[in-house]
Enzyme design. Structure first.
Site, PDB file in Angstrom:
ATOM      1  N   ASP A   6       6.886  -2.412   9.298  1.00 16.85           N
ATOM      2  CA  ASP A   6       5.607  -2.559   8.503  1.00 16.85           C
ATOM      3  C   ASP A   6       5.687  -1.406   7.635  1.00 16.85           C
ATOM      4  O   ASP A   6       4.877  -0.982   6.887  1.00 16.85           O
ATOM      5  CB  ASP A   6       4.449  -2.378   9.404  1.00 16.85           C
ATOM      6  CG  ASP A   6       3.240  -2.982   8.426  1.00 16.85           C
ATOM      7  OD1 ASP A   6       3.533  -3.684   7.547  1.00 16.85           O
ATOM      8  OD2 ASP A   6       2.189  -2.629   8.730  1.00 16.85           O
ATOM      9  N   LYS A  49       1.320  -7.341  11.468  1.00 19.27           N
ATOM     10  CA  LYS A  49       0.200  -7.183  11.038  1.00 19.27           C
ATOM     11  C   LYS A  49      -0.789  -7.894  11.874  1.00 19.27           C
ATOM     12  O   LYS A  49      -0.490  -8.985  12.293  1.00 19.27           O
ATOM     13  CB  LYS A  49      -0.097  -7.273   9.492  1.00 19.27           C
ATOM     14  CG  LYS A  49       0.567  -6.429   8.664  1.00 19.27           C
ATOM     15  CD  LYS A  49       0.479  -6.462   7.205  1.00 19.27           C
ATOM     16  CE  LYS A  49       1.212  -5.774   6.162  1.00 19.27           C
ATOM     17  NZ  LYS A  49       0.955  -4.133   6.257  1.00 19.27           N
ATOM     18  N   ASP A  97       3.998  -9.301   2.735  1.00 19.83           N
ATOM     19  CA  ASP A  97       4.460  -8.381   3.815  1.00 19.83           C
ATOM     20  C   ASP A  97       3.709  -8.853   5.094  1.00 19.83           C
ATOM     21  O   ASP A  97       2.556  -8.413   5.085  1.00 19.83           O
ATOM     22  CB  ASP A  97       3.998  -7.014   3.516  1.00 19.83           C
ATOM     23  CG  ASP A  97       4.355  -5.915   4.280  1.00 19.83           C
ATOM     24  OD1 ASP A  97       5.198  -6.177   5.341  1.00 19.83           O
ATOM     25  OD2 ASP A  97       3.670  -4.921   4.442  1.00 19.83           O
ATOM     26  N   GLU A 157       7.994  -0.601   5.399  1.00 16.68           N
ATOM     27  CA  GLU A 157       9.191  -1.396   4.490  1.00 16.68           C
ATOM     28  C   GLU A 157       9.261  -0.788   3.035  1.00 16.68           C
ATOM     29  O   GLU A 157      10.107  -1.105   2.404  1.00 16.68           O
ATOM     30  CB  GLU A 157       8.940  -2.742   4.728  1.00 16.68           C
ATOM     31  CG  GLU A 157       7.977  -3.663   3.665  1.00 16.68           C
ATOM     32  CD  GLU A 157       6.832  -3.153   3.832  1.00 16.68           C
ATOM     33  OE1 GLU A 157       5.833  -3.237   2.702  1.00 16.68           O
ATOM     34  OE2 GLU A 157       6.218  -2.864   5.042  1.00 16.68           O
ATOM     35  N   ASP A 166       0.813  -6.527  -2.465  1.00 19.27           N
ATOM     36  CA  ASP A 166       1.613  -5.750  -2.031  1.00 19.27           C
ATOM     37  C   ASP A 166       2.812  -5.598  -3.225  1.00 19.27           C
ATOM     38  O   ASP A 166       3.662  -4.737  -2.796  1.00 19.27           O
ATOM     39  CB  ASP A 166       2.240  -5.968  -0.621  1.00 19.27           C
ATOM     40  CG  ASP A 166       2.635  -4.384   0.122  1.00 19.27           C
ATOM     41  OD1 ASP A 166       2.161  -3.500  -0.212  1.00 19.27           O
ATOM     42  OD2 ASP A 166       3.440  -4.708   0.954  1.00 19.27           O
ATOM     43  N   ARG A 214       8.809   1.849   1.542  1.00 16.41           N
ATOM     44  CA  ARG A 214       9.515   3.033   1.385  1.00 16.41           C
ATOM     45  C   ARG A 214      11.026   2.789   1.352  1.00 16.41           C
ATOM     46  O   ARG A 214      11.937   3.282   0.907  1.00 16.41           O
ATOM     47  CB  ARG A 214       9.129   4.196   2.082  1.00 16.41           C
ATOM     48  CG  ARG A 214       9.333   3.660   3.784  1.00 16.41           C
ATOM     49  CD  ARG A 214       8.412   4.595   4.616  1.00 16.41           C
ATOM     50  NE  ARG A 214       7.323   4.400   4.488  1.00 16.41           N
ATOM     51  CZ  ARG A 214       5.986   5.209   5.311  1.00 16.41           C
ATOM     52  NH1 ARG A 214       6.355   6.148   6.121  1.00 16.41           N
ATOM     53  NH2 ARG A 214       4.813   4.925   4.930  1.00 16.41           N
ATOM     54  N   LYS A 219       7.431  -0.894  -6.454  1.00 16.17           N
ATOM     55  CA  LYS A 219       7.503  -1.857  -5.340  1.00 16.17           C
ATOM     56  C   LYS A 219       6.917  -3.227  -5.532  1.00 16.17           C
ATOM     57  O   LYS A 219       5.793  -3.447  -5.908  1.00 16.17           O
ATOM     58  CB  LYS A 219       6.822  -1.127  -4.037  1.00 16.17           C
ATOM     59  CG  LYS A 219       6.518  -2.010  -2.654  1.00 16.17           C
ATOM     60  CD  LYS A 219       5.664  -1.215  -1.855  1.00 16.17           C
ATOM     61  CE  LYS A 219       5.298  -2.156  -0.676  1.00 16.17           C
ATOM     62  NZ  LYS A 219       4.281  -1.680   0.224  1.00 16.17           N
TER      63      LYS A 219
END
Length: 472
Positions: free
Chosen positions: A321, A251, A244, A323, A262, A325, A239
């Site tokens: 949030d 967030k 993010d 995202e 991230d 996955r 990933k």
């Protein structure tokens, strides 16, 4: 301050200059012995001692820490050249080559700093001669091969750290793909980049949706190391959320800072692939990096949207949030369909829940294969990039069973890291041994550590290479 540290294995008789001697800390520490703490360095008359800590705590990890502390000492004290005796390592009860490997690894990892954006920085160089007497222990040639391997592995880790540190105004999905293409050409990896239009044609509705809110759309980056062994490759999937924000499930102000990390899972895959090529691994390896930027705009995806993934499953969006996955779901489907790998391993900063469960000591491990899980676990123990296996009982699926679609992308607060793994499991068939590593708790150091400064740790690179080495 950046230290360029070079290591050379040399006969001790040929060296003149400052010599550093590794030594265990005795039960009673005095001003004439090695220091109590691992990595303590003392100059006693004409002798400089590097403490390996007490015998009862001696391990390969202790040697890594000692090496890291020595690298910092060389930099702080502006030491241009020195010698480090290796023979004291050979009588410690540890495998001699492994001991040298660990100490050298600590040295080269401990020399890393990220200062690319400092207006004032000082670049330093230090040459460290690794000294042997030639009478006991491994041969000079064997140690030279060991050090060369460590240089490749540590270099890959430090590259991973460097790219993880890069800010989102520099690395986004598009510029990341461009960087990787250049790097792949330099090291001999095949590189293919799929843009958002190609991904849409392939039906990657989940991954494309995550990137829609950004001016720099999603990219799927595929790296291939052919190897020489033939057969199906091992596939690594990472990933890489270059930033993010959480999207419309935004967030907090505190939570959004540091989200440049991230992308750490994807950077680990890049680092492992670079090292695989430079080491000339026989095993064929594929690295797939799912890159996107989760932003807010009129084009961004929303809670209550229903997306269609590449494998045909529909996903109800509970939280924008969750995202990571989504991008991994399509990346896993693509990788399994395209390469039919012998093992499929993904790595991601997936959930905050795994941090609550395991802290910053171990990453979460989920797998459909006991054999693969055990192999990864043992590789983690040997490299100190440690894992802990968590369950994937089918009962957990009830939390993400869809109302209007097949599956929800979030199941609430209960068992959050397990739910993340259970979600991803829906996008890998039972025919492929699969493992998921949730590295959210170990992606970065909150303070300077013996062989890692504050920031991106490069977790996963050494773990993957150790695992791949068992297949050679």
């Amino acid at each position: 301050m950046t230290l360029k540290l070079t290591l050379t294995v040399s006969p001790q008789a040929d060296f003149t200059g400052l010599v550093i001697t590794p030594a265990l800390a005795p039960e009673i520490v005095t001003h004439e012995t090695a220091g109590k703490e691992t990595g303590d360095i003392r100059s006693l008359g004409g002798q400089t001692l590097l403490s390996l800590g007490p015998q009862k705590k001696l391990s390969l990890e202790a040697l890594r820490k000692a090496g890291g502390m020595l690298a910092k000492w060389l930099s702080k004290n502006n030491v241009p050249a020195a010698g480090l005796e290796l023979n004291p390592l050979f009588g410690l009860g540890l495998p001699p080559v492994a001991a040298v490997h660990a100490l050298a690894e600590g040295l080269l990892l401990g020399a890393f700093t990220f200062s690319a954006y400092k207006s004032e920085r000082e670049d330093k160089e230090s040459a460290l001669n690794l000294l042997i007497d030639g009478k006991t222990g491994p041969s000079l040639e064997e140690l030279e091969r060991t050090v060369r391997k460590v240089e490749i592995v540590a270099g890959a880790v430090n590259l991973t750290r460097e790219w993880s540190h890069e800010p989102p105004n520099v690395i986004n999905p598009v510029t990341l793909a461009e960087r990787v293409q250049i790097l792949a050409g330099e090291v001999g990896l095949k590189c293919t980049v799929l843009d958002d239009k190609q991904l849409t044609e392939l039906g990657a509705g989940a991954m494309v949706a995550v990137g829609k809110g950004s001016n720099t759309p999603a990219r799927l980056i595929i790296l291939e190391h052919a190897g020489t062994a033939g057969g199906q490759p091992v596939a690594l999937v990472g990933k890489a959320l270059t930033m993010d924000t959480g999207g419309y499930s935004i967030k907090t102000t505190e939570g959004i800072v540091g989200m440049k990390y991230d992308k750490s899972g994807g950077m680990a895959v890049i680092g492992a692939m670079v090292a695989a090529a430079r080491l000339g691994l026989k095993t064929p390896v594929v690295g797939v990096i799912a890159a996107a930027e989760n932003m807010i705009s009129s084009a961004a995806y929303r809670p209550d949207d229903i997306l269609k993934a590449m494998n045909g499953k529909t996903i109800e969006i509970v939280s924008t949030d969750a995202e990571g996955r989504l991008v991994l779901a399509d990346a896993l489907t693509y990788t399994e369909r395209t390469f039919k790998p012998r093992a499929l391993i993904d790595i991601a900063t997936l959930t905050g829940a795994v941090v609550i469960a395991l802290g910053s000591v171990r990453a979460g491990l989920f797998s459909t294969s006991d054999e693969l899980a055990e192999a990864l676990y043992q590789a983690g123990e040997r490299t100190h990039e440690r894992l802990w296996r968590l369950p994937l009982d089918e009962d957990y699926f009830e939390q993400i069973k869809g109302d209007d679609g097949d599956i929800k992308n979030s199941g609430g607060r209960k068992a959050g890291s397990i739910i993340g793994g259970m979600f991803l499991k829906q996008f890998v068939t039972s025919e492929t041994p699969w493992a998921h590593i949730d590295m959210a708790g170990v992606m970065g150091a909150e303070k300077d550590l013996p062989y890692c400064p504050k920031g991106g740790m490069g977790f996963g690179v050494r773990l993957f290479l150790e695992y791949l080495g068992t297949l050679e």
